[in-house]
Scaffold this motif. Structure first.
Motif, PDB file in Angstrom:
ATOM      1  N   GLU A  92       0.941  -0.929  -0.036  1.00 61.42           N
ATOM      2  CA  GLU A  92       0.113  -0.009   0.023  1.00 61.42           C
ATOM      3  C   GLU A  92       0.867   1.095  -0.011  1.00 61.42           C
ATOM      4  O   GLU A  92       0.403   2.327  -0.272  1.00 61.42           O
ATOM      5  CB  GLU A  92      -0.921   0.004   1.038  1.00 61.42           C
ATOM      6  N   ARG A 134      -2.884  -8.932  -6.243  1.00 67.96           N
ATOM      7  CA  ARG A 134      -2.954  -7.459  -6.350  1.00 67.96           C
ATOM      8  C   ARG A 134      -1.778  -6.957  -6.554  1.00 67.96           C
ATOM      9  O   ARG A 134      -1.691  -5.864  -7.187  1.00 67.96           O
ATOM     10  CB  ARG A 134      -3.192  -7.413  -4.543  1.00 67.96           C
ATOM     11  N   ARG A 138      -1.689  -3.929  -9.527  1.00 64.88           N
ATOM     12  CA  ARG A 138      -0.816  -2.635  -9.104  1.00 64.88           C
ATOM     13  C   ARG A 138       0.020  -2.408 -10.341  1.00 64.88           C
ATOM     14  O   ARG A 138       0.496  -1.156 -10.540  1.00 64.88           O
ATOM     15  CB  ARG A 138      -0.240  -2.840  -7.809  1.00 64.88           C
ATOM     16  N   TYR A 172     -12.932  -9.182  -1.564  1.00 64.38           N
ATOM     17  CA  TYR A 172     -11.818  -8.179  -1.186  1.00 64.38           C
ATOM     18  C   TYR A 172     -10.768  -8.135  -2.513  1.00 64.38           C
ATOM     19  O   TYR A 172     -10.334  -7.230  -2.944  1.00 64.38           O
ATOM     20  CB  TYR A 172     -11.325  -8.407   0.145  1.00 64.38           C
ATOM     21  N   TYR A 176     -10.485  -5.501  -5.335  1.00 65.74           N
ATOM     22  CA  TYR A 176      -9.027  -4.928  -5.140  1.00 65.74           C
ATOM     23  C   TYR A 176      -8.492  -4.831  -6.831  1.00 65.74           C
ATOM     24  O   TYR A 176      -7.855  -3.787  -7.387  1.00 65.74           O
ATOM     25  CB  TYR A 176      -8.035  -5.441  -4.350  1.00 65.74           C
ATOM     26  N   TYR A 180      -8.003  -1.319  -9.400  1.00 66.77           N
ATOM     27  CA  TYR A 180      -6.768  -1.042  -9.772  1.00 66.77           C
ATOM     28  C   TYR A 180      -6.538  -1.499 -11.281  1.00 66.77           C
ATOM     29  O   TYR A 180      -5.623  -1.072 -12.234  1.00 66.77           O
ATOM     30  CB  TYR A 180      -5.361  -1.574  -9.093  1.00 66.77           C
ATOM     31  N   LEU A 204     -10.941   1.553   0.789  1.00 67.23           N
ATOM     32  CA  LEU A 204     -10.963   1.015  -0.866  1.00 67.23           C
ATOM     33  C   LEU A 204     -12.321   1.350  -1.481  1.00 67.23           C
ATOM     34  O   LEU A 204     -12.314   1.838  -2.750  1.00 67.23           O
ATOM     35  CB  LEU A 204     -10.757  -0.628  -0.925  1.00 67.23           C
TER      36      LEU A 204
END
Length: 248
Positions: A92, A134, A138, A172, A176, A180, A204
């Motif tokens: 993060e 994730r 990103r 979740y 996520y 992104y 979020l």
């Protein structure tokens, strides 16, 4: 320590760390010292300091390494947990390579548990696939992210007693990845199926609402997130962000 935690929640990090350092210096035994070092790691997490958080989590990992003979099941699990805590802060903070290293280390440590159960093994595989999805999102690679989402689902399906507790982390994850990857509507849909009492999820969801132009709904989520009194990775991310968004 309660006073230090409150200072972190108020954004008074220097004052908080002075108190935590006293606890580290005056700890009556190694476990108490490790607990204080973990608190220090979280204090740095409130400032998204990947490096310092990792430095202190490494000290906690070193403590649990000394407990492998006496507490083999718990010692390796805790080492993996501490590595994953550092990873959550780093991802993060946008320090993705460090986050990936920490997540892989956490899995390696956790899987070293002697006589590890099939459920616990699947849990660590689930967590790593979850993290890799994730990270890929990103990095802007939706195809790779989707592949890891499928791996996470497969690991979840192999669980028995742990599946129910881990199920909420799947929406979740998909939310996520959607957030992104530029699909804010899908992100909102998925986050609403996750743990809406988690300040991290609340932030979020707020960001997804912002991308949809729904400012009031976003602010409502930030207000809920700001109310957290926890001192852990979700709160360390949520509290400072919510404070900024609410101009507090």
């Amino acid at each position: 320590m309660r006073q230090a935690t409150q200072l972190d929640l108020e954004g008074k990090y220097t004052e908080a760390r002075q108190l935590i350092q006293k606890e580290i210096d005056n700890a009556p035994n190694p476990r108490a010292k490790a607990n204080a070092q973990r608190t220090m790691a979280m204090s740095y997490a409130f400032e998204s300091d990947c490096q310092k958080t990792g430095d202190y989590e490494q000290l906690v990992i070193a403590y649990w390494a000394t407990r492998e003979a006496e507490e083999p099941a718990n010692a390796f699990y805790q080492q993996g947990e501490m590595a994953n805590e550092a990873a959550r802060v780093c991802i993060e903070a946008g320090v993705l390579d460090a986050a990936e290293r920490w997540y892989k280390l956490g899995t390696q440590l956790g899987l070293k548990e002697p006589g590890i159960s099939a459920d616990r093994k699947a849990l660590w595989e689930y967590r790593l696939a979850h993290a890799q999805a994730r990270l890929a999102a990103r990095r802007g690679n939706r195809k790779v992210a989707d592949g890891y989402v499928e791996k996470a689902k497969e690991a979840l399906e192999r669980m028995t007693t742990l599946r129910a507790a881990q199920q909420a982390f799947l929406p979740y994850l998909t939310g996520y990845v959607a957030l992104y990857s530029g699909d804010a509507a899908k992100a909102v849909e998925d986050f609403q199926k996750s743990n809406l009492n988690d300040p991290f999820i609340q932030c979020l969801l707020a960001q997804a609402y912002e991308k949809l132009g729904e400012k009031e709904k976003a602010l409502e989520c930030y207000r809920k997130a700001y109310a957290t009194t926890a001192h852990n990775p979700p709160a360390a991310y949520a509290k400072p962000l919510a404070r900024k968004k609410l101009n507090l």
